[in-house]
Design a protein around this motif. Sequence first.
Motif, PDB file in Angstrom:
ATOM      1  N   LYS A  96     -26.198  24.295  24.534  1.00 58.51           N
ATOM      2  CA  LYS A  96     -26.487  25.637  25.441  1.00 58.51           C
ATOM      3  C   LYS A  96     -27.826  25.571  26.306  1.00 58.51           C
ATOM      4  N   PRO A  97     -27.853  26.371  27.235  1.00 59.47           N
ATOM      5  CA  PRO A  97     -29.097  26.295  28.182  1.00 59.47           C
ATOM      6  C   PRO A  97     -30.264  26.911  27.332  1.00 59.47           C
ATOM      7  N   ALA A  98     -30.088  27.967  26.495  1.00 59.72           N
ATOM      8  CA  ALA A  98     -31.077  28.627  25.814  1.00 59.72           C
ATOM      9  C   ALA A  98     -30.338  28.872  24.388  1.00 59.72           C
ATOM     10  N   ASP A 100     -30.017  31.986  23.259  1.00 57.81           N
ATOM     11  CA  ASP A 100     -29.301  33.199  23.186  1.00 57.81           C
ATOM     12  C   ASP A 100     -28.247  32.963  24.172  1.00 57.81           C
ATOM     13  N   LYS A 101     -27.995  31.924  24.893  1.00 60.66           N
ATOM     14  CA  LYS A 101     -26.718  31.793  25.776  1.00 60.66           C
ATOM     15  C   LYS A 101     -25.613  31.024  25.228  1.00 60.66           C
ATOM     16  N   PRO A 102     -24.456  31.474  25.670  1.00 58.68           N
ATOM     17  CA  PRO A 102     -23.382  30.572  25.502  1.00 58.68           C
ATOM     18  C   PRO A 102     -23.471  29.130  25.757  1.00 58.68           C
ATOM     19  N   ALA A 103     -22.525  28.247  24.872  1.00 59.43           N
ATOM     20  CA  ALA A 103     -22.453  26.904  25.225  1.00 59.43           C
ATOM     21  C   ALA A 103     -21.956  26.219  26.578  1.00 59.43           C
ATOM     22  N   VAL A 116     -21.926  21.007  34.618  1.00 58.13           N
ATOM     23  CA  VAL A 116     -22.619  20.784  33.549  1.00 58.13           C
ATOM     24  C   VAL A 116     -21.975  20.961  32.049  1.00 58.13           C
ATOM     25  N   LEU A 117     -22.005  19.949  31.346  1.00 51.94           N
ATOM     26  CA  LEU A 117     -21.630  19.910  30.088  1.00 51.94           C
ATOM     27  C   LEU A 117     -22.420  20.088  28.826  1.00 51.94           C
ATOM     28  N   CYS A 118     -23.885  19.621  28.994  1.00 49.39           N
ATOM     29  CA  CYS A 118     -24.886  19.731  28.006  1.00 49.39           C
ATOM     30  C   CYS A 118     -26.204  19.625  28.762  1.00 49.39           C
ATOM     31  N   VAL A 119     -27.163  19.657  27.823  1.00 47.85           N
ATOM     32  CA  VAL A 119     -28.580  19.444  28.153  1.00 47.85           C
ATOM     33  C   VAL A 119     -29.132  18.289  27.318  1.00 47.85           C
ATOM     34  N   ILE A 120     -29.892  17.286  27.777  1.00 47.96           N
ATOM     35  CA  ILE A 120     -30.452  16.382  26.707  1.00 47.96           C
ATOM     36  C   ILE A 120     -32.146  16.497  27.159  1.00 47.96           C
ATOM     37  N   GLU A 121     -32.792  16.732  26.026  1.00 46.35           N
ATOM     38  CA  GLU A 121     -34.164  16.865  26.010  1.00 46.35           C
ATOM     39  C   GLU A 121     -34.931  15.529  25.839  1.00 46.35           C
ATOM     40  N   ALA A 122     -35.659  15.041  26.846  1.00 46.87           N
ATOM     41  CA  ALA A 122     -36.381  13.688  26.538  1.00 46.87           C
ATOM     42  C   ALA A 122     -38.005  13.919  26.967  1.00 46.87           C
ATOM     43  N   MET A 123     -38.775  13.721  26.079  1.00 48.57           N
ATOM     44  CA  MET A 123     -39.996  13.878  26.595  1.00 48.57           C
ATOM     45  C   MET A 123     -40.296  15.179  27.280  1.00 48.57           C
ATOM     46  N   LYS A 124     -40.033  16.300  26.626  1.00 51.93           N
ATOM     47  CA  LYS A 124     -40.453  17.817  27.227  1.00 51.93           C
ATOM     48  C   LYS A 124     -39.633  18.088  28.446  1.00 51.93           C
ATOM     49  N   LEU A 125     -38.633  17.145  28.880  1.00 53.29           N
ATOM     50  CA  LEU A 125     -37.856  17.355  30.371  1.00 53.29           C
ATOM     51  C   LEU A 125     -36.519  17.774  29.982  1.00 53.29           C
TER      52      LEU A 125
END
Length: 160
Positions: A96-98, A100-103, A116-125
């Motif tokens: 999810k982007p947040a 409280d947001k849907p997937a 956009v399929l997903c988000v990957i957080e790497a080094m706070k980005l």
Amino acid sequence: MDIKEIQSLIKFVAKSGASEVKLEMEDIKITIRTGSSSPNPETTIVQQIPMASAPMAQAPAPAAEPVAPATPATAAEDNAKYITIKSPIIGTFYRKPAPDKPAFVEVGQEINTGDVLCVIEAMKLFNDIESEVSGKIVKILADDSSPVEFDQPLFLVDPS
């Protein structure tokens, strides 16, 4: 960890009868697989992990029972017709982007190239992972908020 320690660990795992052992520490990750049908029965993969990654779990007990995959031929045939979307980076996988947001996507959803399929957080980005194929999401292979490795399968897509 030096080379002699790694070699003694390989010998210990081979004697224990375990099929796979993973050892993860702050700056190194080692996976040892044994009992394969290849001529070389031991495979060792040593990979450096960036210091900014999440803390890793301690090594599992080396005497764990070997895990036999259930019907590997059937699973391989089923997955052969699908396209696997893999992680382009190491980081934390979010569906999810947040909170409280849907997937971004769900199983059974049609996707197009560039979605956009997903988000990957790497080094706070936070990095948007976009689809390079069109099709239908068959399976989501990573858990939300879980760490993922480079080239780890994330989604199975049916291109038809």
